[in-house]
Design a protein around this motif. Structure first.
Motif, mmCIF file in Angstrom:
data_model
loop_
_atom_site.group_PDB
_atom_site.id
_atom_site.type_symbol
_atom_site.label_atom_id
_atom_site.label_comp_id
_atom_site.label_asym_id
_atom_site.label_seq_id
_atom_site.Cartn_x
_atom_site.Cartn_y
_atom_site.Cartn_z
ATOM 1 N N ARG A 118 1.758 6.635 -6.928
ATOM 2 C CA ARG A 118 0.664 7.519 -7.372
ATOM 3 C C ARG A 118 1.113 8.982 -7.278
ATOM 4 N N GLU A 119 1.762 9.330 -6.162
ATOM 5 C CA GLU A 119 2.190 10.725 -5.979
ATOM 6 C C GLU A 119 3.258 11.110 -7.008
ATOM 7 N N ALA A 120 4.240 10.209 -7.170
ATOM 8 C CA ALA A 120 5.335 10.514 -8.100
ATOM 9 C C ALA A 120 4.813 10.603 -9.531
ATOM 10 N N LYS A 173 5.082 13.813 -11.960
ATOM 11 C CA LYS A 173 5.798 13.718 -13.242
ATOM 12 C C LYS A 173 4.883 14.119 -14.404
ATOM 13 N N VAL A 174 3.624 13.678 -14.360
ATOM 14 C CA VAL A 174 2.671 14.058 -15.406
ATOM 15 C C VAL A 174 2.519 15.580 -15.419
ATOM 16 N N LEU A 230 10.467 5.741 -12.517
ATOM 17 C CA LEU A 230 9.579 6.046 -11.390
ATOM 18 C C LEU A 230 9.177 4.797 -10.587
ATOM 19 N N LEU A 231 9.047 3.663 -11.291
ATOM 20 C CA LEU A 231 8.511 2.472 -10.606
ATOM 21 C C LEU A 231 9.523 1.756 -9.723
ATOM 22 N N PHE A 232 10.811 1.850 -10.057
ATOM 23 C CA PHE A 232 11.783 0.991 -9.387
ATOM 24 C C PHE A 232 12.793 1.772 -8.560
ATOM 25 N N THR A 233 13.241 1.134 -7.477
ATOM 26 C CA THR A 233 14.241 1.766 -6.617
ATOM 27 C C THR A 233 15.626 1.628 -7.270
ATOM 28 N N ALA A 288 0.837 -1.204 0.000
ATOM 29 C CA ALA A 288 0.000 0.000 0.000
ATOM 30 C C ALA A 288 0.874 1.257 0.000
ATOM 31 N N ASP A 289 1.962 1.239 0.782
ATOM 32 C CA ASP A 289 2.852 2.407 0.845
ATOM 33 C C ASP A 289 3.506 2.679 -0.501
ATOM 34 N N ARG A 290 3.935 1.572 -1.116
ATOM 35 C CA ARG A 290 4.610 1.738 -2.405
ATOM 36 C C ARG A 290 3.632 2.292 -3.447
ATOM 37 N N GLU A 291 2.426 1.757 -3.432
ATOM 38 C CA GLU A 291 1.430 2.234 -4.404
ATOM 39 C C GLU A 291 1.152 3.724 -4.186
#
Ligand SMILES: C[S@@+](CC[C@H](N)C(=O)[O-])C[C@H]1O[C@@H](n2cnc3c(N)ncnc32)[C@H](O)[C@@H]1O
Length: 273
Positions: free
Chosen positions: A193-195, A199-200, A228-231, A186-189
């Motif tokens: 979403r915020e990032a 970016k958009v 954006l998706l990966f560390t 949930a935290d990652r999602e």
């Protein structure tokens, strides 16, 4: 991999060696019979060079020694819950500093962490231990140990009595990846979403000033999505090229060649976790 003998039960596993009667013994198969599998696993891992292995439930098997002698890795830490097995093996290999031995219950992360001292391993190897645990042990905790002890991009090599346990293992894996320890937490999602929104927003602003003509709107380019998706740690073992391959292979994503929406990005992570 098929077992050459009937699968051990956990009680058998724990009694494979009495304190007075410890001997070298390999359950299921000997290293020669699984060497191709191990070499293949090393090749398909995302680790640039295999250096270290962690053996779970090493018993008195010759596996740990073979892993270094065959050049698969340079060093091995072997764990077993049985003190007398570890004492026997540590004594037997006392002059070989490539091999380390420690007593630890592999379903107890604190015990494993104490033994590994925070080290993460390129390869985690188990021959016959999960078989034993599936009969009575805490398999979810075992998988938690594997997930924490393996470095990002590392591999798990598992030798077990496949027919007996495969359906049970599938259930445990499904539960582990989707409920106990989901990759897309949930935290990652929330942070994705915020990032994504941020970016958009900056894409839109750039498009208005004609700096960016593509991907304006609610989509990001595949490159931006990957970033954006990966560390950083995940990127070190999961390259942009792998991401493109997975994106291409994922049927739901096929129609989206150049960009992804937020919903598609999250679906991608859910499918591929
Ligand atoms: C079937 S034997 C396999 C031993 C060895 N890997 C081999 O291939 O010969 C299972 C081993 O797992 C160990 N074991 C069982 N439960 C364990 C646990 N919770 N943590 C660590 N080792 C465990 C047993 O002591 C035993 O040595």
């Amino acid at each position: 991999m098929e077992a050459k003998d009937p699968s051990p039960r956990s009680s058998d596993a724990k009694s494979l060696a009495n304190e007075d009667d410890v001997n070298c013994f390999d359950w299921l198969v000997e290293f020669e019979e699984m060497s191709d599998l191990v070499a293949e696993a090393a090749e398909i891992s995302h680790v640039p060079a295999m250096v270290s292995a962690l053996v779970l439930g090493a018993g008195t098997s010759a596996l740990s020694e073979a892993l270094v002698n065959e050049g698969i890795v340079k060093s091995v830490l072997s764990l077993d819950v049985e003190q007398h097995c570890i004492d026997f093996m540590a004594q037997k290999h006392k002059d070989d500093d490539r091999l380390r031995w420690a007593v630890a219950d592999v379903t107890d992360w604190h015990a494993v962490e104490a033994a590994t001292q925070g080290q993460r391993f390129d390869m985690v190897v188990d021959k016959g231990t999960l078989d034993a645990l599936l009969c009575a042990g805490d398999c979810a905790a075992y998988l938690g140990t594997v997930a924490r002890a393996a470095r990002c991009g590392g591999v798990l090599v598992l030798s077990m009595n496949f027919e007996l346990v495969s359906s049970h293992l599938s259930e445990v894996l499904e539960w582990y990846h989707h409920e106990a320890c989901p990759f897309l937490s949930a935290d990652r999602e929330k942070s994705i979403r915020e990032a994504f929104a941020s970016k958009v927003g900056s894409n839109m602003a750039a498009a208005q000033s004609d700096e960016v003509s593509s991907c304006a709107g609610e989509r990001l380019s595949l490159r931006q999505t990957y970033d954006l998706l990966f560390t950083p740690e995940e990127k070190s073992c999961y390259s942009y090229e792998f991401f493109l391959q997975d994106t291409d292979a994922s049927r739901q994503m096929r129609e989206f060649d150049e960009s992804m929406s937020l919903a598609e990005s999250l679906t991608f992570l859910r499918i591929n976790q």
